[in-house]
Design a protein around this motif. Structure first.
Motif, PDB file in Angstrom:
ATOM      1  N   GLN A  82       0.854  -1.184   0.000  1.00  0.00           N
ATOM      2  CA  GLN A  82       0.000   0.000   0.000  1.00  0.00           C
ATOM      3  C   GLN A  82       0.893   1.239   0.000  1.00  0.00           C
ATOM      4  OE1 GLN A  82      -2.460   0.355   3.551  1.00  0.00           O
ATOM      5  NE2 GLN A  82      -1.078  -1.002   4.641  1.00  0.00           N
ATOM      6  N   PRO A  83       0.337   2.408  -0.339  1.00  0.00           N
ATOM      7  CA  PRO A  83       1.176   3.604  -0.438  1.00  0.00           C
ATOM      8  C   PRO A  83       1.908   3.956   0.858  1.00  0.00           C
ATOM      9  CG  PRO A  83      -0.953   4.000  -1.449  1.00  0.00           C
ATOM     10  CD  PRO A  83      -1.046   2.665  -0.731  1.00  0.00           C
ATOM     11  N   VAL A  84       3.195   4.184   0.736  1.00  0.00           N
ATOM     12  CA  VAL A  84       4.018   4.654   1.848  1.00  0.00           C
ATOM     13  C   VAL A  84       4.372   6.101   1.520  1.00  0.00           C
ATOM     14  CG1 VAL A  84       6.190   4.404   3.109  1.00  0.00           C
ATOM     15  CG2 VAL A  84       4.918   2.365   2.383  1.00  0.00           C
ATOM     16  N   ALA A  85       3.708   7.021   2.217  1.00  0.00           N
ATOM     17  CA  ALA A  85       3.874   8.446   1.940  1.00  0.00           C
ATOM     18  C   ALA A  85       4.653   9.118   3.060  1.00  0.00           C
ATOM     19  CB  ALA A  85       2.513   9.115   1.779  1.00  0.00           C
ATOM     20  N   PHE A  86       5.566   9.974   2.670  1.00  0.00           N
ATOM     21  CA  PHE A  86       6.321  10.805   3.599  1.00  0.00           C
ATOM     22  C   PHE A  86       5.800  12.224   3.467  1.00  0.00           C
ATOM     23  CE2 PHE A  86       8.829   7.182   3.786  1.00  0.00           C
ATOM     24  CZ  PHE A  86       9.995   7.337   4.521  1.00  0.00           C
ATOM     25  N   THR A  87       5.547  12.879   4.590  1.00  0.00           N
ATOM     26  CA  THR A  87       5.182  14.294   4.570  1.00  0.00           C
ATOM     27  C   THR A  87       6.460  15.091   4.766  1.00  0.00           C
ATOM     28  OG1 THR A  87       3.027  13.789   5.537  1.00  0.00           O
ATOM     29  CG2 THR A  87       3.763  16.095   5.634  1.00  0.00           C
ATOM     30  N   VAL A  88       6.740  15.973   3.815  1.00  0.00           N
ATOM     31  CA  VAL A  88       7.938  16.808   3.883  1.00  0.00           C
ATOM     32  C   VAL A  88       7.524  18.265   3.950  1.00  0.00           C
ATOM     33  CG1 VAL A  88       9.422  15.140   2.699  1.00  0.00           C
ATOM     34  CG2 VAL A  88       8.197  16.840   1.357  1.00  0.00           C
ATOM     35  N   GLN A  89       8.393  19.073   4.544  1.00  0.00           N
ATOM     36  CA  GLN A  89       8.112  20.502   4.649  1.00  0.00           C
ATOM     37  C   GLN A  89       9.374  21.290   4.355  1.00  0.00           C
ATOM     38  OE1 GLN A  89       6.911  21.432   8.654  1.00  0.00           O
ATOM     39  NE2 GLN A  89       8.940  21.101   9.502  1.00  0.00           N
ATOM     40  N   ALA A  90       9.184  22.562   4.054  1.00  0.00           N
ATOM     41  CA  ALA A  90      10.308  23.471   3.853  1.00  0.00           C
ATOM     42  C   ALA A  90      11.087  23.593   5.155  1.00  0.00           C
ATOM     43  CB  ALA A  90       9.795  24.845   3.418  1.00  0.00           C
ATOM     44  N   ILE A  91      12.389  23.808   5.033  1.00  0.00           N
ATOM     45  CA  ILE A  91      13.180  24.081   6.227  1.00  0.00           C
ATOM     46  C   ILE A  91      13.274  25.593   6.410  1.00  0.00           C
ATOM     47  CG2 ILE A  91      14.474  21.919   6.146  1.00  0.00           C
ATOM     48  CD1 ILE A  91      16.847  23.542   4.987  1.00  0.00           C
ATOM     49  N   THR A  92      13.515  26.005   7.633  1.00  0.00           N
ATOM     50  CA  THR A  92      13.663  27.423   7.937  1.00  0.00           C
ATOM     51  C   THR A  92      15.117  27.843   7.747  1.00  0.00           C
ATOM     52  OG1 THR A  92      14.191  27.045  10.260  1.00  0.00           O
ATOM     53  CG2 THR A  92      11.838  27.255   9.687  1.00  0.00           C
ATOM     54  N   PHE A  93      15.356  29.148   7.770  1.00  0.00           N
ATOM     55  CA  PHE A  93      16.714  29.666   7.692  1.00  0.00           C
ATOM     56  C   PHE A  93      17.540  29.164   8.874  1.00  0.00           C
ATOM     57  CE2 PHE A  93      17.506  32.941   4.431  1.00  0.00           C
ATOM     58  CZ  PHE A  93      18.880  32.848   4.388  1.00  0.00           C
ATOM     59  N   ASP A  94      16.939  29.157  10.062  1.00  0.00           N
ATOM     60  CA  ASP A  94      17.649  28.651  11.244  1.00  0.00           C
ATOM     61  C   ASP A  94      18.058  27.192  11.061  1.00  0.00           C
ATOM     62  OD1 ASP A  94      17.584  31.042  12.637  1.00  0.00           O
ATOM     63  OD2 ASP A  94      15.797  30.505  13.805  1.00  0.00           O
ATOM     64  N   GLU A  95      17.155  26.389  10.522  1.00  0.00           N
ATOM     65  CA  GLU A  95      17.480  24.984  10.288  1.00  0.00           C
ATOM     66  C   GLU A  95      18.574  24.841   9.232  1.00  0.00           C
ATOM     67  OE1 GLU A  95      13.212  22.919  11.457  1.00  0.00           O
ATOM     68  OE2 GLU A  95      13.483  23.728   9.431  1.00  0.00           O
ATOM     69  N   MET A  96      18.498  25.647   8.187  1.00  0.00           N
ATOM     70  CA  MET A  96      19.523  25.616   7.155  1.00  0.00           C
ATOM     71  C   MET A  96      20.888  25.989   7.745  1.00  0.00           C
ATOM     72  SD  MET A  96      19.719  27.572   3.472  1.00  0.00           S
ATOM     73  CE  MET A  96      20.160  29.157   4.171  1.00  0.00           C
ATOM     74  N   ASN A  97      20.909  27.016   8.593  1.00  0.00           N
ATOM     75  CA  ASN A  97      22.160  27.419   9.247  1.00  0.00           C
ATOM     76  C   ASN A  97      22.676  26.326  10.173  1.00  0.00           C
ATOM     77  OD1 ASN A  97      22.355  29.909   7.958  1.00  0.00           O
ATOM     78  ND2 ASN A  97      21.159  30.943   9.533  1.00  0.00           N
ATOM     79  N   GLU A  98      21.774  25.658  10.869  1.00  0.00           N
ATOM     80  CA  GLU A  98      22.165  24.562  11.752  1.00  0.00           C
ATOM     81  C   GLU A  98      22.810  23.428  10.944  1.00  0.00           C
ATOM     82  OE1 GLU A  98      20.015  21.363  14.736  1.00  0.00           O
ATOM     83  OE2 GLU A  98      18.994  23.257  14.331  1.00  0.00           O
ATOM     84  N   ILE A  99      22.224  23.106   9.803  1.00  0.00           N
ATOM     85  CA  ILE A  99      22.783  22.071   8.930  1.00  0.00           C
ATOM     86  C   ILE A  99      24.174  22.486   8.455  1.00  0.00           C
ATOM     87  CG2 ILE A  99      22.526  20.952   6.663  1.00  0.00           C
ATOM     88  CD1 ILE A  99      19.418  21.174   7.222  1.00  0.00           C
ATOM     89  N   GLN A 100      24.311  23.755   8.074  1.00  0.00           N
ATOM     90  CA  GLN A 100      25.621  24.245   7.627  1.00  0.00           C
ATOM     91  C   GLN A 100      26.639  24.194   8.753  1.00  0.00           C
ATOM     92  OE1 GLN A 100      24.492  28.050   5.989  1.00  0.00           O
ATOM     93  NE2 GLN A 100      24.200  27.197   3.940  1.00  0.00           N
ATOM     94  N   ASP A 101      26.219  24.523   9.975  1.00  0.00           N
ATOM     95  CA  ASP A 101      27.127  24.461  11.124  1.00  0.00           C
ATOM     96  C   ASP A 101      27.577  23.027  11.399  1.00  0.00           C
ATOM     97  OD1 ASP A 101      26.945  27.201  11.471  1.00  0.00           O
ATOM     98  OD2 ASP A 101      25.529  27.075  13.156  1.00  0.00           O
ATOM     99  N   ILE A 102      26.646  22.083  11.305  1.00  0.00           N
ATOM    100  CA  ILE A 102      26.962  20.677  11.564  1.00  0.00           C
ATOM    101  C   ILE A 102      27.960  20.141  10.538  1.00  0.00           C
ATOM    102  CG2 ILE A 102      26.003  18.320  11.528  1.00  0.00           C
ATOM    103  CD1 ILE A 102      23.394  19.568  12.661  1.00  0.00           C
ATOM    104  N   THR A 103      27.788  20.548   9.286  1.00  0.00           N
ATOM    105  CA  THR A 103      28.595  19.978   8.207  1.00  0.00           C
ATOM    106  C   THR A 103      29.844  20.791   7.881  1.00  0.00           C
ATOM    107  OG1 THR A 103      27.223  21.093   6.551  1.00  0.00           O
ATOM    108  CG2 THR A 103      26.587  18.846   7.173  1.00  0.00           C
ATOM    109  N   ALA A 104      29.957  21.986   8.438  1.00  0.00           N
ATOM    110  CA  ALA A 104      31.104  22.848   8.143  1.00  0.00           C
ATOM    111  C   ALA A 104      32.395  22.240   8.673  1.00  0.00           C
ATOM    112  CB  ALA A 104      30.890  24.229   8.757  1.00  0.00           C
ATOM    113  N   GLY A 105      33.456  22.469   7.957  1.00  0.00           N
ATOM    114  CA  GLY A 105      34.765  22.015   8.404  1.00  0.00           C
ATOM    115  C   GLY A 105      35.001  20.530   8.222  1.00  0.00           C
ATOM    116  N   LYS A 106      34.091  19.858   7.555  1.00  0.00           N
ATOM    117  CA  LYS A 106      34.251  18.428   7.333  1.00  0.00           C
ATOM    118  C   LYS A 106      34.633  18.133   5.886  1.00  0.00           C
ATOM    119  CE  LYS A 106      30.969  17.041  10.954  1.00  0.00           C
ATOM    120  NZ  LYS A 106      31.746  17.429  12.016  1.00  0.00           N
ATOM    121  N   GLY A 107      34.962  19.180   5.116  1.00  0.00           N
ATOM    122  CA  GLY A 107      35.391  19.007   3.729  1.00  0.00           C
ATOM    123  C   GLY A 107      34.331  18.354   2.877  1.00  0.00           C
ATOM    124  N   ALA A 108      34.780  17.445   2.011  1.00  0.00           N
ATOM    125  CA  ALA A 108      33.860  16.756   1.103  1.00  0.00           C
ATOM    126  C   ALA A 108      32.841  15.927   1.870  1.00  0.00           C
ATOM    127  CB  ALA A 108      34.646  15.870   0.138  1.00  0.00           C
TER     128      ALA A 108
END
Length: 132
Positions: free
Chosen positions: A33-59
């Motif tokens: 049966q259908p397996v649906a995921f509900t997705v939403q836009a991320i906020t600027f704060d969330e985008m910055n948090e993602i950038q902070d988590i991944t920064a300095g880790k190169g590729a």
């Protein structure tokens, strides 16, 4: 009417994060049966948090951006649910996505693209006006 007047006329209650449901076809076929995921836009704060988590880790950091975006942008099912993590024998939501035990890499990337589109990234989100 000026642009400012137009913006002021918008009901702030209507400015919710865009959301939508997307079906993961492979999982739907497995579940029968259908397996649906509900997705939403991320906020600027969330985008910055993602950038902070991944920064300095190169590729490796840039490779993790889609995973952390999916973790922030998927509303349902909760990828943090302890029962779900236990079912797939992983400790963290990141490990759930990294392992490929639930979603394949292409499915993670497709969810990332859907979330990015809802967040205002991509073609046609801003249109240049031509002088009349």
């Amino acid at each position: 009417m000026s642009t400012l007047d137009l913006l002021l006329a918008i009901d702030p209650e209507r400015l919710n994060r865009p959301t939508k449901q997307v079906e993961i076809k492979r999982l739907s076929e497995l579940a029968g049966q259908p397996v649906a995921f509900t997705v939403q836009a991320i906020t600027f704060d969330e985008m910055n948090e993602i950038q902070d988590i991944t920064a300095g880790k190169g590729a490796d950091g840039s490779k993790m951006v889609p995973i952390f975006t999916v973790l922030k942008g998927v509303v349902e099912p909760s990828l943090k649910d302890s029962t779900l993590l236990g079912r797939f024998n992983v400790s963290t939501p990141k490990e759930l996505l990294d392992s490929g035990k639930l979603l394949l890499p292409g499915e993670v990337m497709e969810l990332y693209e859907q979330i990015s589109g809802l967040s205002g990234f991509g073609e046609g989100k801003v249109v240049e006006l031509k002088n009349a």
